[in-house]
Design an enzyme around this catalytic site. Structure first.
Site, mmCIF file in Angstrom:
data_model
loop_
_atom_site.group_PDB
_atom_site.id
_atom_site.type_symbol
_atom_site.label_atom_id
_atom_site.label_comp_id
_atom_site.label_asym_id
_atom_site.label_seq_id
_atom_site.Cartn_x
_atom_site.Cartn_y
_atom_site.Cartn_z
ATOM 1 N N TYR A 1 37.424 34.524 26.449
ATOM 2 C CA TYR A 1 37.542 35.419 27.597
ATOM 3 C C TYR A 1 36.185 35.925 28.063
ATOM 4 C CZ TYR A 1 42.541 35.872 26.776
ATOM 5 O OH TYR A 1 43.865 35.626 26.637
ATOM 6 N N HIS B 1 47.538 44.949 30.878
ATOM 7 C CA HIS B 1 46.838 43.937 30.082
ATOM 8 C C HIS B 1 46.980 44.188 28.586
ATOM 9 C CE1 HIS B 1 44.579 43.300 33.955
ATOM 10 N NE2 HIS B 1 44.850 42.065 33.593
ATOM 11 N N ARG C 1 38.961 34.263 40.091
ATOM 12 C CA ARG C 1 38.690 33.763 38.747
ATOM 13 C C ARG C 1 39.780 32.766 38.399
ATOM 14 N NH1 ARG C 1 41.920 36.299 34.529
ATOM 15 N NH2 ARG C 1 40.405 35.622 32.997
ATOM 16 N N ASN D 1 42.358 31.369 35.298
ATOM 17 C CA ASN D 1 42.944 31.618 33.989
ATOM 18 C C ASN D 1 43.811 30.411 33.657
ATOM 19 O OD1 ASN D 1 43.480 32.958 31.618
ATOM 20 N ND2 ASN D 1 45.019 34.326 32.513
ATOM 21 N N GLU E 1 45.841 29.177 36.698
ATOM 22 C CA GLU E 1 46.034 30.193 37.728
ATOM 23 C C GLU E 1 44.720 30.409 38.465
ATOM 24 O OE1 GLU E 1 49.356 32.826 35.253
ATOM 25 O OE2 GLU E 1 47.341 33.641 35.582
ATOM 26 N N TYR F 1 48.754 33.757 21.367
ATOM 27 C CA TYR F 1 49.061 34.506 22.584
ATOM 28 C C TYR F 1 49.519 33.577 23.703
ATOM 29 C CZ TYR F 1 48.280 37.059 26.899
ATOM 30 O OH TYR F 1 48.433 37.616 28.138
ATOM 31 N N LYS F 2 48.908 32.424 23.818
ATOM 32 C CA LYS F 2 49.265 31.494 24.884
ATOM 33 C C LYS F 2 50.463 30.620 24.514
ATOM 34 C CE LYS F 2 44.610 31.371 26.916
ATOM 35 N NZ LYS F 2 44.875 31.841 28.297
#
Lengths: 197, 351
Positions: free
Chosen positions: B38, B194, B224, B226, B266, B317-318
């Protein structure tokens, strides 16, 4: 898995009388030693009321004055009756009221939501957690609320899914998020443990 | 270039979604280097960029009609996937104006807007829509202004109200999300919504991003990228419907991984809105399967390296845990270890 360390988890820092207020209502979800739990009640900060849910149907919400007459106490049979009275009260309130709520998390944020609907927000209200850590869980799949959850996995009262209780909290819903624990492999569930005492 | 839409594509049931060669080459591949962590990777959203996906304020591609149809299917089942808090009505009109003006300017062959005072006429030829309405009067539109226009745009959108030096997610159209719930999150502050993201809080990413966004200026949007991964070209990977798609994660095999597993990107854009001072956040979703990614040699090699070396907290997390090793093994055959250029551009102009 309980996903911990999530930053939507509210933090609480204790209650302290805000003397910029002209009058004060302290709400508790069960009888507590309020004088010990709220800092700054001595000397009396002006008209102050202590409202307590006692969970008995023989009490009334009539005013009771303490020996010096400064603190008014009201006892309530249940949370719904307390919130009903609070709604009537806030509809007539003027500036200067300060609200304080102490109790379990779902209670605190129910108070906050009701207060916000009457424009009482920000510095005018303080919340502090006390008592059980048990949680209200919002099922993200069916939107039913399951109350008083003490375990890492709970069966949703709405759709029956076995929900993992995540550490993600919505103040608007006054609830933690529940997500189906075995959506990927049906029946693949971790051991049920009591973790919210 | 004239766009050719593919209205028959589906993102559910038979999953007939496919990318043409042109769509693969314009894919906004998200990895500028061979590893990923990140960062506040925000840059000005100016026209032009490494692929044509960056050439418009709101990118329209060959999947436009099919994605609008997919959105309508989700809303027919769950109308609350679009929800805006009442105090955001001015931001709704801001959004309608911004998207209409942008689409009409960037794609004049497909969209037009005629304004005469508050009497506006909007024409959307790909969807066969022509509506005249009064700007500022929601009763003259078939939906609220935000819902009306975001039903005609690709990707999800949220509306952020700015107050108390913070941003609050006070509205959204969320039908193609990577596993987050508008119903649960609406009303949350920037750090609250978040909350579930690992590692980034500790790195100060959200503190810096919030500071930056509070100063966002009208007319100077930013963007940005993602990413995550999705099994099957499924747009609606919502937590609401996780009981319907969760089991997909167990279906990836060495034989089917190339076609079944998709890199989900994204393209996130942020626009300050002029009247409301709110921020419109666009979350434009692109899906490309591994087989197609690997047709761009640089991308196949780089994705192999990124997935191979990914931080375990991000894997969890993903939601990649069940199939990451299968994907790494599949992609390894395309990776000869060659040095790759910095940046996301494909470095080839045909497949």
């Amino acid at each position: 898995m309980l996903i911990s360390g999530i930053h939507s988890r509210p933090k609480y820092a204790g209650l302290r009388v805000d003397r910029s207020g002209t009058h004060h209502i302290i709400l508790s979800d069960t009888p507590r030693d309020i004088a010990r739990m709220v800092e700054g009640l001595e000397p009396a900060p002006g008209p102050t009321e202590v409202w307590t849910v006692v969970g008995a149907c023989t009490v009334t919400a009539a005013e009771e004055r303490g020996p010096d007459g400064s603190v008014v106490r009201r006892a309530f049979r249940s949370r719904p009756l307390m919130f009903d009275m609070l709604g009537h009260r806030l509809a007539r309130e003027s500036m200067g009221l300060r609200l304080y709520a102490i109790g379990e998390e779902a209670f605190l944020w129910d108070v906050a939501a009701l207060a916000r609907s009457f424009g009482v927000d920000g510095d005018e209200i303080q919340l502090d957690h006390a008592g059980s850590e048990r949680r209200r869980v919002f099922c993200v799949h069916c939107r039913a609320m399951t109350e008083n959850v003490r375990t890492n996995i709970v069966a949703c009262v709405g759709c029956g899914a076995h929900l993992t209780v995540r550490d993600h909290f919505s103040k608007r819903l006054a609830a933690f998020m529940g997500v189906q624990a075995d959506a990927e492999v049906r029946g693949d569930l971790p051991p049920v443990e009591e973790i919210f005492r | 270039m004239t766009l050719s839409f593919k209205p028959q594509e589906t993102f559910r049931d038979d999953f007939s979604y496919r990318n043409s060669d042109e769509a693969i080459l314009r894919f906004p591949f998200p990895f500028v280097e061979d590893s990923y962590m990140y960062s506040v990777n925000i840059e000005p959203h100016v026209k032009g960029g490494p692929t044509p996906a960056f050439h418009a304020a709101f990118d329209v591609d060959e999947h436009y009609v099919a994605e609008c149809q997919e959105r309508a299917i989700v809303l027919a089942q769950d109308p609350s996937r679009c929800k805006v808090l009442p105090h955001m009505i001015e931001a709704e009109w801001d959004t309608l104006e911004l998207i209409m003006e942008s689409l009409a300017a960037d794609y004049p062959e497909h969209f037009s807007l005629t304004r005469s005072g508050t009497a506006w006429t909007w024409e959307n030829r790909p969807l066969g829509i022509r509506d005249s309405f009064t700007f500022g009067d929601a009763t003259t539109l078939p939906y609220g202004p935000f819902e009306y226009i975001t039903r005609q745009a690709q990707g999800d959108f949220t509306l952020q109200d700015q107050r108390d030096d913070n941003l609050f997610v006070d509205g959204g159209m969320i039908t193609c999300q990577a596993d987050w719930s508008l119903e649960f999150n609406i009303g949350m502050s920037f750090h609250e919504w978040h909350g579930p993201v690992p590692l980034a809080h500790e790195k100060g990413v959200f503190d810096r991003a919030l500071k930056y966004l509070l100063r966002l200026q009208n007319g100077q949007p930013v963007r940005r990228l993602n990413w995550t991964m999705t099994v099957n070209p499924r747009m609606d990977t919502s937590p609401e419907n996780y009981p319907l798609w969760g089991a997909d994660r167990t279906t990836v095999t060495p034989e089917n991984v190339g076609r079944k597993l998709h890199l989900r990107v994204e393209l996130q854009t942020l626009f300050r809105l002029p009247r409301s001072n709110a921020i419109l956040f666009g979350i434009r979703c692109y899906l490309c399967n591994l087989e197609d990614i690997a047709r761009v040699p640089k991308w196949g090699k780089r994705l192999h390296r990124v997935l191979r070396d990914l931080d375990p907290a991000l894997e969890d997390y993903k939601g990649l845990t069940r199939y990451r090793q299968t994907a790494v093994a599949y992609l390894s055959r395309f990776d000869d270890g060659a040095d790759l250029s910095l940046g996301i551009q494909p470095d080839v102009d045909r497949l």
